[in-house]
Write a protein that holds these residues in place. Structure first.
Motif, PDB file in Angstrom:
ATOM      1  N   GLN A   7       0.749  -0.805   0.261  1.00 20.74           N
ATOM      2  CA  GLN A   7       0.315  -0.040  -0.314  1.00 20.74           C
ATOM      3  C   GLN A   7       1.303   1.272  -0.059  1.00 20.74           C
ATOM      4  O   GLN A   7       0.928   1.774   1.292  1.00 20.74           O
ATOM      5  CB  GLN A   7      -0.694  -0.114   1.337  1.00 20.74           C
ATOM      6  CG  GLN A   7      -1.304  -1.117   1.622  1.00 20.74           C
ATOM      7  CD  GLN A   7      -2.417  -1.913   0.412  1.00 20.74           C
ATOM      8  OE1 GLN A   7      -2.514  -1.360  -0.273  1.00 20.74           O
ATOM      9  NE2 GLN A   7      -2.918  -3.044   0.561  1.00 20.74           N
ATOM     10  N   THR A  57       0.958   4.089  -1.216  1.00 17.03           N
ATOM     11  CA  THR A  57       0.305   5.882  -1.119  1.00 17.03           C
ATOM     12  C   THR A  57      -0.809   5.435  -0.188  1.00 17.03           C
ATOM     13  O   THR A  57      -1.938   6.464  -0.128  1.00 17.03           O
ATOM     14  CB  THR A  57       0.157   5.964  -2.929  1.00 17.03           C
ATOM     15  OG1 THR A  57      -0.282   4.658  -3.096  1.00 17.03           O
ATOM     16  CG2 THR A  57       1.146   6.111  -3.386  1.00 17.03           C
ATOM     17  N   ILE A 103       2.447  11.327  -3.859  1.00 16.67           N
ATOM     18  CA  ILE A 103       1.309   9.631  -4.968  1.00 16.67           C
ATOM     19  C   ILE A 103       2.974   9.517  -6.540  1.00 16.67           C
ATOM     20  O   ILE A 103       3.019   8.455  -6.479  1.00 16.67           O
ATOM     21  CB  ILE A 103       0.175   9.598  -5.299  1.00 16.67           C
ATOM     22  CG1 ILE A 103      -0.398   9.241  -3.747  1.00 16.67           C
ATOM     23  CG2 ILE A 103      -0.109   8.702  -6.150  1.00 16.67           C
ATOM     24  CD1 ILE A 103      -1.909   9.689  -3.587  1.00 16.67           C
ATOM     25  N   GLU A 104       2.439  10.561  -6.979  1.00 17.57           N
ATOM     26  CA  GLU A 104       3.560  10.722  -7.197  1.00 17.57           C
ATOM     27  C   GLU A 104       4.725  10.604  -7.976  1.00 17.57           C
ATOM     28  O   GLU A 104       5.999   9.864  -8.566  1.00 17.57           O
ATOM     29  CB  GLU A 104       3.248  12.707  -8.648  1.00 17.57           C
ATOM     30  CG  GLU A 104       3.829  12.443  -9.737  1.00 17.57           C
ATOM     31  CD  GLU A 104       4.004  13.934 -10.186  1.00 17.57           C
ATOM     32  OE1 GLU A 104       4.751  14.053 -11.157  1.00 17.57           O
ATOM     33  OE2 GLU A 104       4.032  15.210  -9.300  1.00 17.57           O
ATOM     34  N   HIS A 158       5.341   7.283  -6.699  1.00 14.59           N
ATOM     35  CA  HIS A 158       5.329   6.082  -7.659  1.00 14.59           C
ATOM     36  C   HIS A 158       6.630   6.383  -8.538  1.00 14.59           C
ATOM     37  O   HIS A 158       7.326   4.858  -9.032  1.00 14.59           O
ATOM     38  CB  HIS A 158       4.166   6.357  -8.720  1.00 14.59           C
ATOM     39  CG  HIS A 158       2.928   6.047  -7.756  1.00 14.59           C
ATOM     40  ND1 HIS A 158       1.722   6.470  -8.783  1.00 14.59           N
ATOM     41  CD2 HIS A 158       2.570   5.423  -7.251  1.00 14.59           C
ATOM     42  CE1 HIS A 158       1.162   5.402  -7.431  1.00 14.59           C
ATOM     43  NE2 HIS A 158       1.187   5.054  -7.486  1.00 14.59           N
ATOM     44  N   SER A 193      -1.485  -3.817  -3.083  1.00 14.19           N
ATOM     45  CA  SER A 193      -1.315  -2.929  -2.893  1.00 14.19           C
ATOM     46  C   SER A 193      -3.428  -3.243  -3.396  1.00 14.19           C
ATOM     47  O   SER A 193      -3.684  -4.213  -4.213  1.00 14.19           O
ATOM     48  CB  SER A 193      -1.395  -1.283  -4.541  1.00 14.19           C
ATOM     49  OG  SER A 193      -2.629  -0.686  -4.106  1.00 14.19           O
ATOM     50  N   GLU A 211      -5.526  -0.601  -4.277  1.00 15.25           N
ATOM     51  CA  GLU A 211      -6.109   0.456  -5.458  1.00 15.25           C
ATOM     52  C   GLU A 211      -5.931  -0.069  -6.232  1.00 15.25           C
ATOM     53  O   GLU A 211      -4.466  -0.534  -7.379  1.00 15.25           O
ATOM     54  CB  GLU A 211      -5.086   1.572  -4.885  1.00 15.25           C
ATOM     55  CG  GLU A 211      -4.820   1.963  -3.372  1.00 15.25           C
ATOM     56  CD  GLU A 211      -6.511   2.413  -3.746  1.00 15.25           C
ATOM     57  OE1 GLU A 211      -8.050   3.379  -4.265  1.00 15.25           O
ATOM     58  OE2 GLU A 211      -6.878   2.992  -2.338  1.00 15.25           O
ATOM     59  N   ASP A 240      -6.201   1.098  -9.665  1.00 20.73           N
ATOM     60  CA  ASP A 240      -5.830   1.950 -10.685  1.00 20.73           C
ATOM     61  C   ASP A 240      -4.294   1.601 -10.183  1.00 20.73           C
ATOM     62  O   ASP A 240      -3.020   1.944 -11.563  1.00 20.73           O
ATOM     63  CB  ASP A 240      -6.237   3.253 -10.278  1.00 20.73           C
ATOM     64  CG  ASP A 240      -6.921   3.209 -11.158  1.00 20.73           C
ATOM     65  OD1 ASP A 240      -7.537   2.638 -12.023  1.00 20.73           O
ATOM     66  OD2 ASP A 240      -7.448   4.635 -10.687  1.00 20.73           O
ATOM     67  N   GLU A 241      -3.519   2.232  -9.552  1.00 21.55           N
ATOM     68  CA  GLU A 241      -2.133   1.649  -9.109  1.00 21.55           C
ATOM     69  C   GLU A 241      -1.129   0.137  -9.285  1.00 21.55           C
ATOM     70  O   GLU A 241      -0.633   0.648  -9.917  1.00 21.55           O
ATOM     71  CB  GLU A 241      -2.061   1.671  -6.949  1.00 21.55           C
ATOM     72  CG  GLU A 241      -0.953   1.847  -7.221  1.00 21.55           C
ATOM     73  CD  GLU A 241       0.040   2.589  -5.216  1.00 21.55           C
ATOM     74  OE1 GLU A 241      -0.083   3.565  -5.153  1.00 21.55           O
ATOM     75  OE2 GLU A 241      -1.032   2.000  -4.369  1.00 21.55           O
ATOM     76  N   SER A 282      -0.731   0.782 -13.170  1.00 24.07           N
ATOM     77  CA  SER A 282      -0.351   1.548 -13.742  1.00 24.07           C
ATOM     78  C   SER A 282       1.172   1.403 -13.600  1.00 24.07           C
ATOM     79  O   SER A 282       2.177   1.662 -14.431  1.00 24.07           O
ATOM     80  CB  SER A 282      -0.352   3.016 -12.602  1.00 24.07           C
ATOM     81  OG  SER A 282      -1.782   3.749 -13.328  1.00 24.07           O
ATOM     82  N   LEU A 283       1.484   0.807 -12.247  1.00 25.04           N
ATOM     83  CA  LEU A 283       2.835   0.904 -11.882  1.00 25.04           C
ATOM     84  C   LEU A 283       3.168  -0.792 -12.210  1.00 25.04           C
ATOM     85  O   LEU A 283       4.741  -0.928 -12.403  1.00 25.04           O
ATOM     86  CB  LEU A 283       2.766   0.704 -10.292  1.00 25.04           C
ATOM     87  CG  LEU A 283       2.620   2.202  -9.917  1.00 25.04           C
ATOM     88  CD1 LEU A 283       2.800   2.284  -8.482  1.00 25.04           C
ATOM     89  CD2 LEU A 283       4.459   2.913 -10.297  1.00 25.04           C
TER      90      LEU A 283
END
Length: 298
Positions: free
Chosen positions: A221, A223, A231-232, A235, A252, A254, A256-257, A260-261
């Motif tokens: 987790q 962020t 957060i930016e 990442h 995570s 999340e 989206d996280e 994205s990562l």
């Protein structure tokens, strides 16, 4: 929408006249990348291998069920799932917080089995960095200063520990360097950690672990409860570890996280790996079904 930054009202907007990018820029004071820009991964050798991992908790509940996977250098492996489906226990087993009951963990060529009495300190020496899910309960001692928190988990390192007393100058310099490089505000090594914002507390933990240059970074987790600017930044640091040839295991809730990562995504449900998806082939619906325990063929 009214936007506050550093204690002042900096803008007022009608919701019909604004968007996420505009509000993010107002909140942080500069443009913020809401989409992560990264080059394709270049996976190398296997850094972490987990085989036939099982774990039963104190309530006699099987939390981790026959888990098998690998993480390679130069890649981010994301583990998605609704909270409470075995991800936390899996991280604790890999980082030595929980004792192994069954299975094998291999870090580079070092094999860890259940009767080897391995703890978190030994796993750190093998090259594992750990950013825990709960920074205040696991990552920091909030009544300690930033200066003191920078050595947690590494306090026996000869660069800090002179056996009879701690090298306070070396600790101060390490904290000062971390705060500068990771943009921790305020940059006061003697300030009590409870007085930092959540985002800056998280930066202190991330800085401490990344500064040790681990082979494998386990991040839980990253962020949670963190402001959009932090957060930016966090990442970017995680992507930077991958691009430097390190292995990253990211957990995570999340979605989206994770999307994205990650370069590859594993999904856990009730302690099991339900499936693996390449990030460039993943979608919210595909991951969501696996998170609910529904395999694609079903």
């Amino acid at each position: 929408v009214s936007v506050m930054r550093q204690g002042e009202m900096v803008a007022h907007r009608k919701t019909s006249d604004t968007n996420k990018e505009d509000l993010a820029e107002l909140m942080v004071g500069r443009k913020v990348l809401l989409q992560i820009d990264k080059v394709p991964a270049k996976p190398g050798e296997s850094i972490l291998k987990v085989e036939k991992m099982n774990f039963v908790d104190d309530s006699n509940v099987l939390r981790v069920k026959n888990v098998n996977f690998e993480v390679h250098s130069g890649e981010i492996l994301g583990i998605a799932g609704v909270s409470g489906n075995g991800q936390s226990e899996l991280m604790d087993l890999i980082t030595g917080i929980l004792p192994m009951q069954d299975g094998i963990i291999q870090i580079d060529e070092k094999i860890i089995e259940k009767d080897m009495n391995v703890d978190a300190a030994i796993m750190r020496k093998l090259g594992i960095g750990h950013v825990p899910e709960d920074r205040q309960r696991r990552g920091l001692v909030t009544e300690f200063s930033a200066n003191e928190n920078v050595i947690l988990g590494y306090h026996k390192d000869p660069s800090y520990n002179r056996f009879l007393e701690m090298d306070k100058v070396a600790i101060f310099k390490a904290c000062e360097k971390n705060m500068k490089h990771f943009d921790v505000r305020p940059d006061n090594p003697f300030l009590k950690v409870s007085l930092f914002s959540g985002g800056n507390q998280q930066k202190l933990v991330v800085a401490r672990e990344i500064a040790r240059d681990p082979k494998l970074l386990v991040v839980g987790q990253p962020t949670r409860g963190v402001d959009i600017g932090a957060i930016e930044f966090i990442h970017r640091q995680i992507i930077g570890m991958r691009d430097a040839g390190k292995a990253v295991l990211l957990v995570s809730v999340e979605l989206d996280e994770i999307l994205s990562l990650s370069d590859r995504i594993l999904v856990m449900f009730e302690g099991q790996i339900m499936g693996e998806v390449l990030a460039n082939q993943a979608s919210e619906s595909k991951i969501g079904l696996l998170m609910a325990g529904i395999k694609e063929e079903a």
